[in-house]
Design an enzyme around this catalytic site. Structure first.
Site, short mmCIF file in Angstrom:
data_model
loop_
_atom_site.label_atom_id
_atom_site.label_comp_id
_atom_site.label_asym_id
_atom_site.label_seq_id
_atom_site.Cartn_x
_atom_site.Cartn_y
_atom_site.Cartn_z
N ASP A 64 0.81 -1.22 0.00
CA ASP A 64 0.00 0.00 0.00
C ASP A 64 0.84 1.28 0.00
O ASP A 64 0.30 2.37 0.21
CB ASP A 64 -0.92 0.01 1.24
CG ASP A 64 -2.13 -0.91 1.06
OD1 ASP A 64 -2.82 -0.77 0.04
OD2 ASP A 64 -2.37 -1.75 1.94
N HIS B 272 -12.04 5.85 5.37
CA HIS B 272 -11.46 7.03 6.04
C HIS B 272 -12.45 8.20 6.02
O HIS B 272 -13.36 8.25 5.19
CB HIS B 272 -10.20 7.49 5.29
CG HIS B 272 -9.01 6.61 5.44
ND1 HIS B 272 -8.34 6.08 4.36
CD2 HIS B 272 -8.35 6.17 6.54
CE1 HIS B 272 -7.31 5.37 4.79
NE2 HIS B 272 -7.29 5.40 6.11
N CYS C 52 -5.39 10.09 -1.92
CA CYS C 52 -4.45 9.24 -1.18
C CYS C 52 -3.13 8.98 -1.89
O CYS C 52 -2.18 8.52 -1.27
CB CYS C 52 -5.12 7.94 -0.76
SG CYS C 52 -5.80 7.06 -2.11
C1 CIR Z 1 -5.56 0.60 2.78
O1 CIR Z 1 -6.52 -0.12 3.06
O2 CIR Z 1 -4.87 1.11 3.65
C2 CIR Z 1 -5.24 0.82 1.32
N1 CIR Z 1 -5.54 -0.37 0.59
C3 CIR Z 1 -5.99 2.00 0.76
C4 CIR Z 1 -5.60 3.28 1.41
C5 CIR Z 1 -6.30 4.45 0.82
N2 CIR Z 1 -5.90 5.64 1.50
C6 CIR Z 1 -6.61 6.74 1.52
O3 CIR Z 1 -7.71 6.82 1.00
N3 CIR Z 1 -6.12 7.76 2.21
#
Ligand code: CIR
Length: 265
Positions: free
Chosen positions: A66, A166, A253
């Site tokens: 990630d 989130h 993100c």
């Molecule tokens: C997670 O579950 O942490 C990652 N697969 C996706 C993170 C996405 N982050 C975000 O929207 N800030």
């Protein structure tokens, strides 16, 4: 790391080939086409550069699935940056290199155990910080954020998020006092003094938008909510991040965008 003379910085990290093993909370696992995801991610970076950002590229972390989602590793304010302690254990090693990259620009603070905080849970609107109490960010982490930022005049309001990963899956800022919100995932009453645009009900993922100056960077796959933004007079640039969406990633993100203000000793 390389960056040019522009005054907005966008920290990004190359996609990890192991992205197929990413954390998933609300989606079932689907095969991610890594080549297509890389192409989409490259075009996203080009879009940010086009909007005036100098892109700082972190070194790849091929074994951290990630790591491309750099937003979660830090919260960058004008006065400082807060290096988070991500809620998912697999993501904690991502923060060290993000801290190194941010050091030239901001004084660094850190969230410590047992606190957890994901940058995706932190929405900054002027001196108001909204912090999502989520499966990733706990009250201890939010409390540390409050203490760290109070000295700079910020107030921190914890908000419960439901049905999404989130806080910024549920609400983002698209103008100085204008928010884009999915009212099913966060209580819109929390933002009493601000103007709100609701996502189109057919597009629950539509509340995540990345605002850079006067432009809103928004997923190409959500035309109904895009039309709502445009109707409000906002200038929208679309990007296609369909492969990263399978990893529960969206437009905010994949970068940390902030004004360049080097730390002066
Ligand atoms: C997670 O579950 O942490 C990652 N697969 C996706 C993170 C996405 N982050 C975000 O929207 N800030």
């Amino acid at each position: 790391m390389t960056h040019g003379p522009s005054e907005m910085i966008a920290v990004m990290r190359p996609l990890s080939p192991s992205i197929g093993r990413c954390e998933l909370t609300h989606l079932s696992r689907e095969t991610i086409d890594v080549e297509l995801a890389e192409r989409q991610h490259r075009l996203y970076g080009e879009c940010l550069a086009d909007l005036g950002c100098s892109v700082v590229r972190l070194h790849p972390e091929p074994d951290l699935p990630d790591a491309v989602f750099v937003e979660d590793a830090a919260v960058v304010l004008d006065e400082c940056a807060i290096i988070t302690r991500p809620g998912a254990k697999s993501r904690r090693p991502e923060t060290e290199s993000v801290a190194t990259a941010l050091e030239p620009y901001r004084y660094l603070h850190h969230i410590h155990a047992p606190g957890t905080l994901d940058g995706g849970d932190v929405l900054v609107v002027g001196r108001n910080i909204y912090a999502g109490f989520s499966s990733r960010s706990n009250m201890e982490g939010i409390g540390q954020l409050r203490v760290l930022t109070a000295r700079y005049g910020y107030t921190v309001t914890p908000l419960t998020v439901r049905g999404c990963l989130h806080l910024k899956s549920a609400v983002t800022r698209v103008g100085p006092r204008l928010l884009l919100v999915n009212p099913d995932w966060v209580d819109p009453g929390a933002f009493g003094w601000m103007e709100l645009i609701d996502v189109d009900p057919a597009e629950p993922m539509g509340a995540n938008a990345l605002t850079i100056g006067p432009v809103v960077v928004f997923p190409a796959s959500l035309p109904r909510t895009r039309a709502r933004l445009e109707k409000r007079g906002l200038s929208v640039r679309t990007v296609d991040l369909s492969e990263l969406a399978k990893a529960e990633g969206a437009v905010t993100c994949c970068s940390l965008v902030f004004p360049e203000r080097p730390v002066i000793d």
